[in-house]
Design an enzyme around this catalytic site. Structure first.
Site, PDB file in Angstrom:
ATOM      1  N   CYS A   3     -36.394   9.979   0.487  1.00 26.99           N
ATOM      2  CA  CYS A   3     -36.168   8.748   0.432  1.00 26.99           C
ATOM      3  C   CYS A   3     -34.590   8.588  -0.039  1.00 26.99           C
ATOM      4  O   CYS A   3     -34.418   9.009  -1.200  1.00 26.99           O
ATOM      5  CB  CYS A   3     -37.235   8.208  -0.464  1.00 26.99           C
ATOM      6  SG  CYS A   3     -36.812   6.276  -0.664  1.00 26.99           S
ATOM      7  N   CYS A   6     -34.337   6.395  -3.214  1.00 28.06           N
ATOM      8  CA  CYS A   6     -34.917   7.286  -4.567  1.00 28.06           C
ATOM      9  C   CYS A   6     -33.434   8.509  -4.617  1.00 28.06           C
ATOM     10  O   CYS A   6     -33.283   8.702  -5.958  1.00 28.06           O
ATOM     11  CB  CYS A   6     -36.012   8.034  -4.195  1.00 28.06           C
ATOM     12  SG  CYS A   6     -37.673   7.478  -4.372  1.00 28.06           S
ATOM     13  N   HIS A  45     -40.786   4.282  -6.708  1.00 28.05           N
ATOM     14  CA  HIS A  45     -40.904   4.263  -5.238  1.00 28.05           C
ATOM     15  C   HIS A  45     -42.047   3.538  -4.897  1.00 28.05           C
ATOM     16  O   HIS A  45     -43.157   3.905  -5.030  1.00 28.05           O
ATOM     17  CB  HIS A  45     -40.844   5.594  -4.596  1.00 28.05           C
ATOM     18  CG  HIS A  45     -41.148   5.514  -3.061  1.00 28.05           C
ATOM     19  ND1 HIS A  45     -39.922   5.809  -2.435  1.00 28.05           N
ATOM     20  CD2 HIS A  45     -42.206   5.563  -2.279  1.00 28.05           C
ATOM     21  CE1 HIS A  45     -40.316   5.522  -1.154  1.00 28.05           C
ATOM     22  NE2 HIS A  45     -41.539   5.413  -0.991  1.00 28.05           N
ATOM     23  N   ASN A  85     -37.215  -7.316   3.884  1.00 22.96           N
ATOM     24  CA  ASN A  85     -37.889  -6.879   5.192  1.00 22.96           C
ATOM     25  C   ASN A  85     -39.138  -6.138   4.934  1.00 22.96           C
ATOM     26  O   ASN A  85     -38.879  -5.116   4.174  1.00 22.96           O
ATOM     27  CB  ASN A  85     -36.489  -6.409   5.968  1.00 22.96           C
ATOM     28  CG  ASN A  85     -35.490  -7.288   6.252  1.00 22.96           C
ATOM     29  OD1 ASN A  85     -35.554  -8.378   6.426  1.00 22.96           O
ATOM     30  ND2 ASN A  85     -34.254  -6.614   6.395  1.00 22.96           N
ATOM     31  N   GLY A  91     -38.230  -5.502  10.249  1.00 25.72           N
ATOM     32  CA  GLY A  91     -36.906  -5.216  10.387  1.00 25.72           C
ATOM     33  C   GLY A  91     -36.523  -4.309   9.311  1.00 25.72           C
ATOM     34  O   GLY A  91     -35.127  -3.746   8.743  1.00 25.72           O
ATOM     35  N   HIS A  96     -38.265   1.895   1.002  1.00 30.45           N
ATOM     36  CA  HIS A  96     -38.395   1.989  -0.422  1.00 30.45           C
ATOM     37  C   HIS A  96     -38.089   0.172  -0.549  1.00 30.45           C
ATOM     38  O   HIS A  96     -36.977  -0.162  -0.343  1.00 30.45           O
ATOM     39  CB  HIS A  96     -37.266   2.857  -1.215  1.00 30.45           C
ATOM     40  CG  HIS A  96     -37.166   2.896  -2.414  1.00 30.45           C
ATOM     41  ND1 HIS A  96     -37.414   3.960  -3.335  1.00 30.45           N
ATOM     42  CD2 HIS A  96     -37.144   1.911  -3.349  1.00 30.45           C
ATOM     43  CE1 HIS A  96     -37.070   3.627  -4.457  1.00 30.45           C
ATOM     44  NE2 HIS A  96     -37.211   2.445  -4.732  1.00 30.45           N
ATOM     45  N   HIS A  98     -37.234  -3.264  -1.178  1.00 27.75           N
ATOM     46  CA  HIS A  98     -35.794  -3.592  -2.066  1.00 27.75           C
ATOM     47  C   HIS A  98     -35.520  -5.185  -1.447  1.00 27.75           C
ATOM     48  O   HIS A  98     -36.325  -5.552  -0.372  1.00 27.75           O
ATOM     49  CB  HIS A  98     -34.401  -2.971  -1.240  1.00 27.75           C
ATOM     50  CG  HIS A  98     -34.733  -2.651   0.185  1.00 27.75           C
ATOM     51  ND1 HIS A  98     -35.321  -1.912   0.823  1.00 27.75           N
ATOM     52  CD2 HIS A  98     -34.046  -3.348   1.121  1.00 27.75           C
ATOM     53  CE1 HIS A  98     -35.031  -2.315   2.211  1.00 27.75           C
ATOM     54  NE2 HIS A  98     -34.399  -2.888   2.335  1.00 27.75           N
TER      55      HIS A  98
HETATM   56  P1  5GP Z   1     -33.576  -3.193   5.424  1.00 26.10           P
HETATM   57  O1  5GP Z   1     -33.091  -2.891   6.840  1.00 26.10           O
HETATM   58  O2  5GP Z   1     -34.526  -1.727   5.278  1.00 26.10           O
HETATM   59  O3  5GP Z   1     -34.003  -4.266   4.928  1.00 26.10           O
HETATM   60  O4  5GP Z   1     -32.107  -2.532   4.566  1.00 26.10           O
HETATM   61  C1  5GP Z   1     -31.720  -1.532   4.339  1.00 26.10           C
HETATM   62  C2  5GP Z   1     -30.348  -1.701   3.773  1.00 26.10           C
HETATM   63  O5  5GP Z   1     -29.944  -0.535   3.304  1.00 26.10           O
HETATM   64  C3  5GP Z   1     -29.494  -2.081   4.955  1.00 26.10           C
HETATM   65  O6  5GP Z   1     -28.906  -3.405   4.724  1.00 26.10           O
HETATM   66  C4  5GP Z   1     -28.315  -0.982   4.873  1.00 26.10           C
HETATM   67  O7  5GP Z   1     -26.949  -1.107   5.308  1.00 26.10           O
HETATM   68  C5  5GP Z   1     -28.379  -0.334   3.501  1.00 26.10           C
HETATM   69  N1  5GP Z   1     -27.929   1.001   3.578  1.00 26.10           N
HETATM   70  C6  5GP Z   1     -28.444   2.066   4.181  1.00 26.10           C
HETATM   71  N2  5GP Z   1     -28.100   3.385   3.688  1.00 26.10           N
HETATM   72  C7  5GP Z   1     -27.024   3.093   2.706  1.00 26.10           C
HETATM   73  C8  5GP Z   1     -26.511   3.869   1.842  1.00 26.10           C
HETATM   74  O8  5GP Z   1     -26.388   4.837   1.825  1.00 26.10           O
HETATM   75  N3  5GP Z   1     -25.885   3.094   0.848  1.00 26.10           N
HETATM   76  C9  5GP Z   1     -26.113   2.003   0.599  1.00 26.10           C
HETATM   77  N4  5GP Z   1     -25.308   1.364  -0.483  1.00 26.10           N
HETATM   78  N5  5GP Z   1     -26.704   0.929   1.483  1.00 26.10           N
HETATM   79  C10 5GP Z   1     -27.422   1.424   2.557  1.00 26.10           C
HETATM   80 ZN    ZN Z   2     -38.000   5.759  -2.727  1.00 22.39          ZN
END
Ligand code: 5GP
Ligand code: ZN
Length: 112
Positions: A3, A6, A45, A85, A91, A96, A98
């Site tokens: 993850c 994580c 997690h 999301n 989306g 994990h 957030h």
């Molecule tokens: P989701 O699309 O799952 O709601 O959001 C995941 C978010 O994590 C995205 O906005 C993406 O840009 C961010 N993200 C993905 N990989 C990384 C990373 O390695 N570091 C950071 N700081 N953000 C990340």
């Molecule tokens: Zn996790």
């Protein structure tokens, strides 16, 4: 567990942290969708909002209790948006739980 978040919590992947305590971590999103784009995560997690329950949802209250302090530290005195999301149709790309904290400009009001 494979993850990404994580691994960020464990320090295996670096992040630009804005807030941390024993239960949660907030860091700048790697690909910001607004002038300020921070991701706030529980250290525990939980894959997604769909897996929240009476037993584990106190962490969500804790996250929201710290949002005013985090927002203030990011100079979001004019307001901000919090986004979650959930699942493929929602989306979600990192499984994990957030919350996105977005601000620094007047955001588009379109939700879907
Ligand atoms: P989701 O699309 O799952 O709601 O959001 C995941 C978010 O994590 C995205 O906005 C993406 O840009 C961010 N993200 C993905 N990989 C990384 C990373 O390695 N570091 C950071 N700081 N953000 C990340
Ligand atoms: Zn996790």
């Amino acid at each position: 567990m494979d993850c990404l978040f994580c691994k960020i919590i464990a320090g295996e992947i670096p992040s630009n942290k804005v807030y941390e305590d024993d239960k949660i971590l907030a860091f700048h999103d790697i690909s910001p969708m607004a002038p300020v784009h921070v991701v706030i995560i529980p250290k525990e997690h939980i894959c997604c909002a769909d897996k929240l329950s009476e037993e584990n949802s106190q962490i969500v209250a804790h996250i929201f209790s710290k949002i005013p302090e985090i927002a203030k530290s990011l100079n979001l005195e004019n307001g901000y948006r919090i986004v979650n999301n959930c699942g493929e149709d929602g989306g979600q790309t990192v499984f994990h739980l957030h919350f996105h904290l977005l601000g620094g400009k007047k955001l588009n009001t379109q939700l879907a």
